[in-house]
Motif scaffolding. Sequence first.
Motif, PDB file in Angstrom:
ATOM      1  N   VAL A 190      17.532 -45.816   9.826  1.00 24.99           N
ATOM      2  CA  VAL A 190      16.380 -46.669   9.585  1.00 24.99           C
ATOM      3  C   VAL A 190      17.403 -48.158   9.584  1.00 24.99           C
ATOM      4  O   VAL A 190      17.437 -49.573   9.447  1.00 24.99           O
ATOM      5  CB  VAL A 190      14.920 -46.766   8.861  1.00 24.99           C
ATOM      6  CG1 VAL A 190      14.156 -48.251   8.710  1.00 24.99           C
ATOM      7  CG2 VAL A 190      14.301 -45.808   9.494  1.00 24.99           C
ATOM      8  N   VAL A 191      17.637 -47.759   8.125  1.00 25.48           N
ATOM      9  CA  VAL A 191      18.430 -48.695   7.653  1.00 25.48           C
ATOM     10  C   VAL A 191      19.778 -49.531   7.599  1.00 25.48           C
ATOM     11  O   VAL A 191      20.625 -50.188   8.198  1.00 25.48           O
ATOM     12  CB  VAL A 191      18.839 -48.383   6.083  1.00 25.48           C
ATOM     13  CG1 VAL A 191      17.892 -48.061   4.774  1.00 25.48           C
ATOM     14  CG2 VAL A 191      19.660 -47.393   5.747  1.00 25.48           C
ATOM     15  N   GLN A 192      19.981 -48.619   8.862  1.00 24.46           N
ATOM     16  CA  GLN A 192      21.430 -48.642   9.890  1.00 24.46           C
ATOM     17  C   GLN A 192      20.837 -50.036  10.893  1.00 24.46           C
ATOM     18  O   GLN A 192      21.656 -50.782  11.792  1.00 24.46           O
ATOM     19  CB  GLN A 192      21.474 -47.492  10.158  1.00 24.46           C
ATOM     20  CG  GLN A 192      22.871 -46.766   9.365  1.00 24.46           C
ATOM     21  CD  GLN A 192      23.796 -45.786   9.999  1.00 24.46           C
ATOM     22  OE1 GLN A 192      23.142 -44.960  10.741  1.00 24.46           O
ATOM     23  NE2 GLN A 192      23.870 -44.873   9.593  1.00 24.46           N
ATOM     24  N   ARG A 193      19.419 -49.690  11.361  1.00 25.24           N
ATOM     25  CA  ARG A 193      18.943 -50.602  12.065  1.00 25.24           C
ATOM     26  C   ARG A 193      19.141 -52.039  11.890  1.00 25.24           C
ATOM     27  O   ARG A 193      17.254 -52.465  11.788  1.00 25.24           O
ATOM     28  CB  ARG A 193      18.103 -49.614  13.133  1.00 25.24           C
ATOM     29  CG  ARG A 193      17.332 -50.036  14.251  1.00 25.24           C
ATOM     30  CD  ARG A 193      16.472 -49.464  14.634  1.00 25.24           C
ATOM     31  NE  ARG A 193      15.387 -49.406  13.654  1.00 25.24           N
ATOM     32  CZ  ARG A 193      13.927 -48.418  13.533  1.00 25.24           C
ATOM     33  NH1 ARG A 193      14.803 -46.786  14.409  1.00 25.24           N
ATOM     34  NH2 ARG A 193      13.600 -48.434  13.029  1.00 25.24           N
ATOM     35  N   THR A 194      19.792 -53.285  11.925  1.00 25.14           N
ATOM     36  CA  THR A 194      19.619 -54.014  10.954  1.00 25.14           C
ATOM     37  C   THR A 194      19.655 -54.867  12.718  1.00 25.14           C
ATOM     38  O   THR A 194      19.876 -56.512  11.742  1.00 25.14           O
ATOM     39  CB  THR A 194      20.245 -54.302   9.825  1.00 25.14           C
ATOM     40  OG1 THR A 194      22.057 -54.054  10.488  1.00 25.14           O
ATOM     41  CG2 THR A 194      20.226 -53.444   9.082  1.00 25.14           C
ATOM     42  N   ASP A 195      20.349 -55.022  13.373  1.00 21.95           N
ATOM     43  CA  ASP A 195      19.874 -56.178  14.497  1.00 21.95           C
ATOM     44  C   ASP A 195      18.954 -56.610  14.502  1.00 21.95           C
ATOM     45  O   ASP A 195      18.018 -56.366  15.111  1.00 21.95           O
ATOM     46  CB  ASP A 195      20.671 -55.431  16.211  1.00 21.95           C
ATOM     47  CG  ASP A 195      22.217 -55.152  15.775  1.00 21.95           C
ATOM     48  OD1 ASP A 195      22.938 -55.304  15.016  1.00 21.95           O
ATOM     49  OD2 ASP A 195      21.971 -53.993  16.266  1.00 21.95           O
ATOM     50  N   VAL A 196      19.079 -58.187  14.808  1.00 14.41           N
ATOM     51  CA  VAL A 196      18.210 -58.816  15.086  1.00 14.41           C
ATOM     52  C   VAL A 196      17.694 -58.787  16.361  1.00 14.41           C
ATOM     53  O   VAL A 196      19.067 -59.458  17.558  1.00 14.41           O
ATOM     54  CB  VAL A 196      18.245 -60.940  14.759  1.00 14.41           C
ATOM     55  CG1 VAL A 196      17.371 -61.119  14.996  1.00 14.41           C
ATOM     56  CG2 VAL A 196      18.692 -60.075  12.901  1.00 14.41           C
ATOM     57  N   SER A 197      16.990 -58.631  16.979  1.00 15.85           N
ATOM     58  CA  SER A 197      15.977 -58.889  18.507  1.00 15.85           C
ATOM     59  C   SER A 197      16.140 -60.443  18.870  1.00 15.85           C
ATOM     60  O   SER A 197      15.498 -61.281  18.256  1.00 15.85           O
ATOM     61  CB  SER A 197      15.564 -57.668  19.087  1.00 15.85           C
ATOM     62  OG  SER A 197      14.831 -57.676  20.463  1.00 15.85           O
ATOM     63  N   GLU A 198      16.227 -60.859  20.318  1.00 17.22           N
ATOM     64  CA  GLU A 198      16.060 -62.094  20.782  1.00 17.22           C
ATOM     65  C   GLU A 198      14.244 -62.119  20.822  1.00 17.22           C
ATOM     66  O   GLU A 198      14.198 -63.687  20.403  1.00 17.22           O
ATOM     67  CB  GLU A 198      16.375 -62.420  21.872  1.00 17.22           C
ATOM     68  CG  GLU A 198      18.210 -62.653  21.908  1.00 17.22           C
ATOM     69  CD  GLU A 198      18.601 -62.450  23.801  1.00 17.22           C
ATOM     70  OE1 GLU A 198      17.675 -62.637  24.614  1.00 17.22           O
ATOM     71  OE2 GLU A 198      19.936 -62.158  23.651  1.00 17.22           O
ATOM     72  N   SER A 199      13.784 -60.933  20.945  1.00 14.67           N
ATOM     73  CA  SER A 199      12.051 -60.652  21.011  1.00 14.67           C
ATOM     74  C   SER A 199      12.004 -61.158  19.591  1.00 14.67           C
ATOM     75  O   SER A 199      12.234 -60.119  18.879  1.00 14.67           O
ATOM     76  CB  SER A 199      11.570 -59.563  21.553  1.00 14.67           C
ATOM     77  OG  SER A 199      10.230 -59.286  21.560  1.00 14.67           O
ATOM     78  N   VAL A 200      11.212 -61.987  19.358  1.00 13.67           N
ATOM     79  CA  VAL A 200      10.360 -62.448  18.063  1.00 13.67           C
ATOM     80  C   VAL A 200       9.782 -60.878  17.668  1.00 13.67           C
ATOM     81  O   VAL A 200      10.018 -60.400  16.261  1.00 13.67           O
ATOM     82  CB  VAL A 200       9.819 -63.477  18.069  1.00 13.67           C
ATOM     83  CG1 VAL A 200       9.404 -63.696  16.371  1.00 13.67           C
ATOM     84  CG2 VAL A 200      10.569 -64.545  17.602  1.00 13.67           C
ATOM     85  N   ASN A 201       8.893 -60.078  18.579  1.00 12.42           N
ATOM     86  CA  ASN A 201       8.135 -59.314  18.517  1.00 12.42           C
ATOM     87  C   ASN A 201       8.649 -58.704  17.845  1.00 12.42           C
ATOM     88  O   ASN A 201       8.108 -57.621  16.394  1.00 12.42           O
ATOM     89  CB  ASN A 201       6.921 -59.003  19.123  1.00 12.42           C
ATOM     90  CG  ASN A 201       6.087 -60.672  19.841  1.00 12.42           C
ATOM     91  OD1 ASN A 201       5.473 -61.309  18.894  1.00 12.42           O
ATOM     92  ND2 ASN A 201       5.438 -60.875  20.727  1.00 12.42           N
ATOM     93  N   LYS A 202       9.692 -57.791  18.495  1.00  8.27           N
ATOM     94  CA  LYS A 202      10.190 -56.689  18.120  1.00  8.27           C
ATOM     95  C   LYS A 202      11.268 -57.137  17.169  1.00  8.27           C
ATOM     96  O   LYS A 202      11.282 -55.911  16.579  1.00  8.27           O
ATOM     97  CB  LYS A 202      11.493 -56.600  19.592  1.00  8.27           C
ATOM     98  CG  LYS A 202      12.203 -55.423  19.183  1.00  8.27           C
ATOM     99  CD  LYS A 202      12.779 -55.018  20.063  1.00  8.27           C
ATOM    100  CE  LYS A 202      14.089 -53.946  20.046  1.00  8.27           C
ATOM    101  NZ  LYS A 202      14.201 -52.499  19.268  1.00  8.27           N
ATOM    102  N   SER A 203      11.871 -57.798  16.786  1.00 10.77           N
ATOM    103  CA  SER A 203      12.265 -58.059  15.834  1.00 10.77           C
ATOM    104  C   SER A 203      11.262 -57.983  14.025  1.00 10.77           C
ATOM    105  O   SER A 203      12.097 -57.553  13.313  1.00 10.77           O
ATOM    106  CB  SER A 203      12.782 -59.702  14.995  1.00 10.77           C
ATOM    107  OG  SER A 203      13.674 -59.362  13.749  1.00 10.77           O
ATOM    108  N   ASN A 204       9.974 -58.221  14.485  1.00  9.88           N
ATOM    109  CA  ASN A 204       9.090 -58.305  13.930  1.00  9.88           C
ATOM    110  C   ASN A 204       8.547 -57.011  13.058  1.00  9.88           C
ATOM    111  O   ASN A 204       8.711 -56.433  12.106  1.00  9.88           O
ATOM    112  CB  ASN A 204       8.071 -59.117  13.666  1.00  9.88           C
ATOM    113  CG  ASN A 204       7.989 -60.518  13.427  1.00  9.88           C
ATOM    114  OD1 ASN A 204       8.805 -61.317  13.176  1.00  9.88           O
ATOM    115  ND2 ASN A 204       7.012 -61.316  14.160  1.00  9.88           N
ATOM    116  N   ALA A 205       8.605 -56.077  14.180  1.00  9.42           N
ATOM    117  CA  ALA A 205       8.480 -54.740  14.320  1.00  9.42           C
ATOM    118  C   ALA A 205       9.340 -54.374  12.915  1.00  9.42           C
ATOM    119  O   ALA A 205       9.188 -52.709  12.256  1.00  9.42           O
ATOM    120  CB  ALA A 205       8.357 -54.234  15.446  1.00  9.42           C
ATOM    121  N   ASP A 206      10.336 -54.321  14.028  1.00  9.26           N
ATOM    122  CA  ASP A 206      11.996 -53.228  13.135  1.00  9.26           C
ATOM    123  C   ASP A 206      11.913 -53.569  11.645  1.00  9.26           C
ATOM    124  O   ASP A 206      12.160 -53.162  10.934  1.00  9.26           O
ATOM    125  CB  ASP A 206      12.672 -53.996  13.766  1.00  9.26           C
ATOM    126  CG  ASP A 206      12.786 -52.984  16.101  1.00  9.26           C
ATOM    127  OD1 ASP A 206      12.026 -52.333  16.335  1.00  9.26           O
ATOM    128  OD2 ASP A 206      13.594 -52.957  16.123  1.00  9.26           O
TER     129      ASP A 206
END
Length: 599
Positions: A190-206
Amino acid sequence: CVALMMRPQDELVTLVVNSIRNDLLSNNSAAQSLALCVVANMGGAAFVEALSADVQRILTSSDTTDSVRKKAALCLLKLFRESQHTVEVSEWSDRMASLLEDRNLGVVTSVMSLLLGLASVSPEDYEGILPYVIHILTRLVVQKFCSIEYQYYKTPSPWLQVKCLKFLQYYPPPEDQTQLARLNDALRQVVQRTDVSESVNKSNADHAVLFEAVYLIISYGPAADERLRQQATALLGRFIAVKDGNIRYLGLEAMARLARLEGPGEIQKHKSTALLSLKDADVSVRKRALDVLFLMCDASNGVSVVDELVTLLALADSQIKEEMVLKIAILAENFAADLTWYVDTMVQVISLAGDSVSDDIWHRIVQIVTNNQDLQQYATAKMLGVVQVRRAPEAAVRLGAYVLGEFGFLVAESVSGEEQFAALDQHFMRVSASTRSLIMSAYIKMCNNFPTVFPLAQPVFQKYTTSTNLELQQRACEYLALPRAGLEVMEDVLREMPAFQGNRASRLEDRLRVREHDTHDRNVFAQGERPDEPGAGRSRGGGGPALDDDDYDEDGGGGGHSTPWRPSTGGLGGGAGGGGGGQPTLDSPTPPPSPPRPP
């Protein structure tokens, strides 16, 4: 229709209970679902008493469909929130374990919500559920085992991941090494998954999952995996510097939690970033940045942080100014380099903040000045300079009236009693009635110290003997009559205030604890916090003497009176002293007696 047209308090609710119960007991899934929705939406004592047993039976029955079971879990949570006696919490551990093994992720997600509610009341009864929760988390994070309908932008059921991580925060790391290894593996991914997605919804969930994992690592403290702790701390440093206000807010919130649990050492290197966030346009970000700055203070940086906050106070808006003033006052007291620096700082704060300064703050200054004889002359001269300004803030006028009334004779060689009277009198007509009461008390004290002041104060007393404000009228009548009682009586009634005695925590820290309790969200992280832990409030070497409800009322009055300071035997408020020492820098437990007044 029932849920829309009726309220839980309506008398007619009792008439529909039996109909709803019949629907719950039926074999029709649609009828059961509608009945559960009505009960969950309405709540109320009638449904709790009559239907809680039926809802529990539906939840655990092997004949219940998945869609109905999901609703039953959430309905039972609603009833449990209405009345905790609805569920025998200690008896549900085995049932919850069985429900968490359901193959339907929707059912598991609803059951996890119920589990969080039950565990918040009795965590010890559900510690045996930890292996089941870790298993669910591992399947979602490591194995990516999730049906397509529960994936959110290719993230396996982020809602369920968040609930699992929240539940784990109730407990220390598992003692079983296999379970601990599986949990650390999931957290690491989980803590290695820090990339910011172009999709706001996906970024918020992650990021929702990511922050909950960081909270879990923080809550484990030194018992957490060292590498995970370092990664979590590094992530927080990154989060509070990003442009996205939501992520920055959550980063500051997590950093504050880290400081509450482990002290200021881990976050002090982020001082400049926190100061920058204190200038953010979003007031919620500014408040979290203020929390971080407050919590990162210790003896090595307390003075510098206070100076920075005082500088920013002049630019602060009303939404945060009162909280800034309160925290500056606490920090200035706890980390004062010397007494004069404390007085200079607090006088500057009062001058800058004006109406945002509560009575508790100037009351605290009164105690510290009263309990330190070496400070009294300096504080009197300082406050005299403040009240000589034509438009001084009312809080400064209140403090100045008290200090000049008690210690004005200490500066008599440089400033006469008539000049001290004039400095206060210019504010008399523009301040509130409670402040006028304090000023009138200062006048009679000055009359005792400087006999030439009485002809100046007498017209004020005479004018208010017929005031419609009973407190002002009573004071005026008493102060006019006092000289006629004789010099010895007047000296005894108006003698200087004794030192505050006792050993109470600072009223300011109590005020801050109440403020944080009232304004912060209730969350799973705070459930295990004990009153004596850092998160429950600051306690750095105690505080000085304190004011409590017996010392002053809301208008600044003295103990035993419903109104502001009234000179009497023992000084302020009839001699009902405040608290005692505990902070050796600012409060002397037994200060020497005040010097005699000049003849």
